[in-house]
Each structure stands twice: as structure tokens, then as C-alpha cells.
Design an enzyme around this catalytic site. Structure first.
Site, mmCIF file in Angstrom:
data_model
loop_
_atom_site.group_PDB
_atom_site.id
_atom_site.type_symbol
_atom_site.label_atom_id
_atom_site.label_comp_id
_atom_site.label_asym_id
_atom_site.label_seq_id
_atom_site.Cartn_x
_atom_site.Cartn_y
_atom_site.Cartn_z
ATOM 1 C CG PHE A 1 -1.750 1.273 1.341
ATOM 2 C CD1 PHE A 1 -2.734 1.540 0.412
ATOM 3 C CD2 PHE A 1 -1.552 2.182 2.376
ATOM 4 C CE1 PHE A 1 -3.511 2.700 0.496
ATOM 5 C CE2 PHE A 1 -2.322 3.337 2.480
ATOM 6 C CZ PHE A 1 -3.302 3.589 1.544
ATOM 7 N N GLY A 2 0.609 2.143 -0.935
ATOM 8 C CA GLY A 2 1.323 3.407 -1.018
ATOM 9 C C GLY A 2 0.404 4.574 -0.710
ATOM 10 C CD GLU B 1 9.333 4.077 1.397
ATOM 11 O OE1 GLU B 1 9.320 4.991 2.246
ATOM 12 O OE2 GLU B 1 8.867 4.222 0.258
#
Length: 227
Positions: free
Chosen positions: A13-14, A105
């Protein structure tokens, strides 16, 4: 779940730059949302949209219950839904994509899992991996006044480009997901930043906002370095 099943069903999920800079090797992209979180520009960025000497600001997710205790001056979002995009990764490329994402990230984000609700078909629920800057990570800044955030965003720049660009692209990308996918916090910051003089340097708007499939992690890395 064994490793074979995890690879077969790996969804990501972005909710930030992944909306317009998708991961490599995805074969499905679904707009939708998660619940129980608030999206805020409360994460410092020393490696993408800022530098160690002058960190930028990027989004993270804050659990709704914890957010309510922080005294956010912006108040309620009006919705518990955080919109974004879920990507299904080709099973044979899952480990490669995970390694790539861990690097992308790395600046304060950690792996969590949550339930994603697809906009279409509306009944589809998916267990998704999501990267979140948790409150105990050194880049999490806590509740910040929106004007202070906007001023820092307007002036920051890093290896991935201008911080201002990141904010304005996020706002545009959210609008493209659904008629319900707007974010009051993002739109307010974008309005504040647009009222300011852009920093001198590369102008905003040099990147393609449309998501497209990337064929390799190397190609994705080159895109980000050239952003």
C-alpha cells in the site's frame, strides 16, 4: 503463511510518493483506502526531499488513537480513511522488490501490515504491507503547525528533488484516485505552499504524474536519482 503463499499474495500500500512513483514489477494497481490512521507531514526527510543539514518533510501515518492525544492544531481530518494505491507484485520478484523498498524507505520507516479496502470492486479487502514512520523513530517530529511545515517544505530540496514538488504531486495524485480521495491536511499545505515564492533552482512540474509500470529496480532507482 509460508514463503510461497506470501510471494503469491504480496500487496503493497502506497500513501505518499508510491502513488505516483510505483514500485517495479507490479501487475495490478487498485485505488482504495485504509482506516484507523491519519496521514501527516510529520516525518523528516534527510535522504530524499531534504538533507541532514536541512531535512525536508514527508508523510507518515499516525494511528488515529495516538494522533488524538497529540494536540494537532489542524484538528480532525473529517474522515478516518487514508486513500492511496495498492500494488500486487509479481510473485517471482517479491524478494527483489522488498530489498528495493527497504532501501527506498530506510530513513525511519518500518514494515507494518493493514487491511486495504479497494474502491473497485468495493467488496475487495486485501492484507497489505505498508511502510510507516512510527512515533519512536528518530525522524518522527510529532505534531507540527501547518504553517511551519509549509515553510520548511517550500525551502527544502534533496537527492530526489524539491520538497515542494513532492507535496504538490501528492495532492494531484490523490485527486486522480477517486472523487472521495481528497485529504484536508494535504490540500491545506498545498494551498499554503502555493502562496509562497518557490525556492531558486529546478522548477516544479518536471515529472510525469501518471503512474506507469517500471520494469526493474535499477530503472526505478535511476528515475528517482534523476527526479
Amino acid at each position: 503463511m509460508d514463503s510461497e503463499n506470501v510471494a503469491e499474495d504480496f500487496w503493497l500500500f502506497g500513501y505518499g510518493s508510491l502513488i505516483w512513483k510505483p514500485p517495479p514489477y507490479y501487475d495490478k494497481r487498485l485505488p482504495g483506502y485504509i482506516t484507523g490512521y491519519v496521514r501527516r507531514f510529520w516525518q523528516a526527510s534527510e535522504d530524499h526531499r531534504g538533507t541532514p543539514a536541512f531535512p525536508g518533510r514527508v508523510v507518515t501515518l499516525v494511528e488515529q488513537s495516538y494522533w488524538e492525544s497529540l494536540g494537532d492544531t489542524q484538528g480532525s481530518t473529517g474522515s478516518e480513511q487514508v486513500w492511496g494505491a495498492a500494488y500486487h507484485i509479481v510473485p517471482s520478484k517479491v524478494e527483489e522488490v522488498k530489498d528495493y523498498l527497504d532501501i527506498r524507505e530506510i530513513n525511519g520507516y518500518s514494515v507494518q501490515y493493514t487491511t486495504f479496502y479497494a474502491a473497485h470492486p468495493v467488496s475487495k479487502q486485501i492484507r497489505c504491507l505498508v511502510y510507516i514512520g512510527m512515533p519512536d523513530n528518530p525522524q518522527f517530529l510529532g505534531a507540527l503547525h501547518p504553517q511551519d511545515v509549509a515553510e520548511r517544505i517550500n525551502q527544502s530540496v534533496g537527492p530526489s528533488g524539491e520538497n515542494r514538488e513532492y507535496l504538490l504531486q501528492l495532492e494531484e495524485s490523490l485527486k486522480d484516485l477517486s472523487t472521495e480521495s481528497g485529504d484536508v491536511h494535504i490540500s491545506d499545505l498545498a494551498r499554503r505552499v502555493r502562496s509562497m515564492e518557490p525556492r531558486e533552482g529546478r522548477p516544479y512540474g518536471s515529472q510525469d504524474l501518471n503512474p506507469h509500470k517500471i520494469s526493474s529496480t535499477e530503472e526505478q532507482e535511476e528515475i528517482e536519482k534523476g527526479s
